[in-house]
Design a protein around this motif. Structure first.
Motif, mmCIF file in Angstrom:
data_model
loop_
_atom_site.group_PDB
_atom_site.id
_atom_site.type_symbol
_atom_site.label_atom_id
_atom_site.label_comp_id
_atom_site.label_asym_id
_atom_site.label_seq_id
_atom_site.Cartn_x
_atom_site.Cartn_y
_atom_site.Cartn_z
ATOM 1 N N UNK A 24 0.933 -1.038 -0.047
ATOM 2 C CA UNK A 24 0.004 0.099 0.010
ATOM 3 C C UNK A 24 0.550 1.083 0.220
ATOM 4 N N UNK A 25 0.305 2.118 -0.039
ATOM 5 C CA UNK A 25 1.191 3.946 -0.191
ATOM 6 C C UNK A 25 0.765 3.718 0.960
ATOM 7 N N UNK A 26 2.498 4.785 1.129
ATOM 8 C CA UNK A 26 2.288 5.903 2.995
ATOM 9 C C UNK A 26 1.023 6.747 2.617
ATOM 10 N N UNK A 27 0.578 6.501 3.945
ATOM 11 C CA UNK A 27 -0.526 7.774 4.515
ATOM 12 C C UNK A 27 -0.500 8.170 5.874
ATOM 13 N N UNK A 28 -0.989 9.288 5.601
ATOM 14 C CA UNK A 28 -1.024 10.021 6.897
ATOM 15 C C UNK A 28 -2.098 9.166 8.322
ATOM 16 N N UNK A 29 -1.206 9.318 9.037
ATOM 17 C CA UNK A 29 -2.123 9.040 10.281
ATOM 18 C C UNK A 29 -2.678 10.415 11.702
ATOM 19 N N UNK A 57 -6.395 10.782 10.889
ATOM 20 C CA UNK A 57 -6.909 9.608 9.345
ATOM 21 C C UNK A 57 -7.953 9.359 10.196
ATOM 22 N N UNK A 58 -8.977 9.019 9.312
ATOM 23 C CA UNK A 58 -10.655 8.740 9.749
ATOM 24 C C UNK A 58 -10.406 7.597 10.423
ATOM 25 N N UNK A 59 -9.481 6.186 9.823
ATOM 26 C CA UNK A 59 -9.409 5.128 10.155
ATOM 27 C C UNK A 59 -8.551 5.189 11.713
ATOM 28 N N UNK A 94 -1.300 4.783 20.954
ATOM 29 C CA UNK A 94 -2.318 4.114 20.161
ATOM 30 C C UNK A 94 -2.894 2.983 20.937
ATOM 31 N N UNK A 95 -3.742 3.326 20.818
ATOM 32 C CA UNK A 95 -4.789 2.107 21.452
ATOM 33 C C UNK A 95 -6.521 1.657 20.951
ATOM 34 N N UNK A 96 -7.022 1.091 21.232
ATOM 35 C CA UNK A 96 -7.842 -0.348 20.539
ATOM 36 C C UNK A 96 -6.892 -0.630 19.283
ATOM 37 N N UNK A 97 -6.165 -0.370 19.198
ATOM 38 C CA UNK A 97 -5.026 -0.951 17.737
ATOM 39 C C UNK A 97 -6.195 -2.727 17.257
ATOM 40 N N UNK A 98 -6.196 -2.309 15.640
ATOM 41 C CA UNK A 98 -6.566 -3.041 14.794
ATOM 42 C C UNK A 98 -5.223 -4.121 14.562
ATOM 43 N N UNK A 99 -5.754 -5.217 13.659
ATOM 44 C CA UNK A 99 -4.603 -6.174 12.679
ATOM 45 C C UNK A 99 -4.703 -5.166 11.475
#
Length: 123
Positions: A42-47, A60-62, A82-87
């Protein structure tokens, strides 16, 4: 000039990690800072991004409501809690410093980049 990112690792879904980024060789107290990430294929994305004085932030919305960017200008450092991390948060995370007071979401506004730290979230 170096940005040294640390704090990555492997965590189970729902867990937490705090990333740190220390700037060496130049002060960035007047510069916007940000965290980006890049997952395989994937492309680099802003967090998240923050202005020099912390007054402006972007997420980011995610990651809204789960991640928090902060900075300590006295320590020339930026952090990402970072909390409630997702895969789907699994990626290499990069800190970056903008040329100006706030870089926002635009990749080309960031002049200095850290080496990246791997975050892996297992399900």
């Amino acid at each position: 000039v170096q940005l040294q990112a640390s704090g990555g690792g492997t965590v189970q879904a729902g867990g937490s990690l705090k990333l740190s980024c220390a700037a060496i060789g130049r002060r960035f107290s007047n510069n916007g800072m940000a965290w980006f990430r890049q997952a395989p294929g994937k492309d680099r994305e802003i967090v998240a991004a923050m202005s020099w004085n912390g007054l402006y932030t972007h997420y980011a919305d995610s990651v809204k409501g789960r991640f928090t960017i902060s900075r300590d200008n006295a320590k020339n450092s930026v952090y990402l809690q970072m909390s409630t991390l997702k895969p789907e948060d699994t990626a290499v995370y990069y800190c970056a410093a903008a040329l100006g007071a706030y870089g926002g979401t635009q990749f080309d506004r960031y002049r200095y980049w850290g080496q990246g730290t791997q975050v892996t979230v297992s399900s």
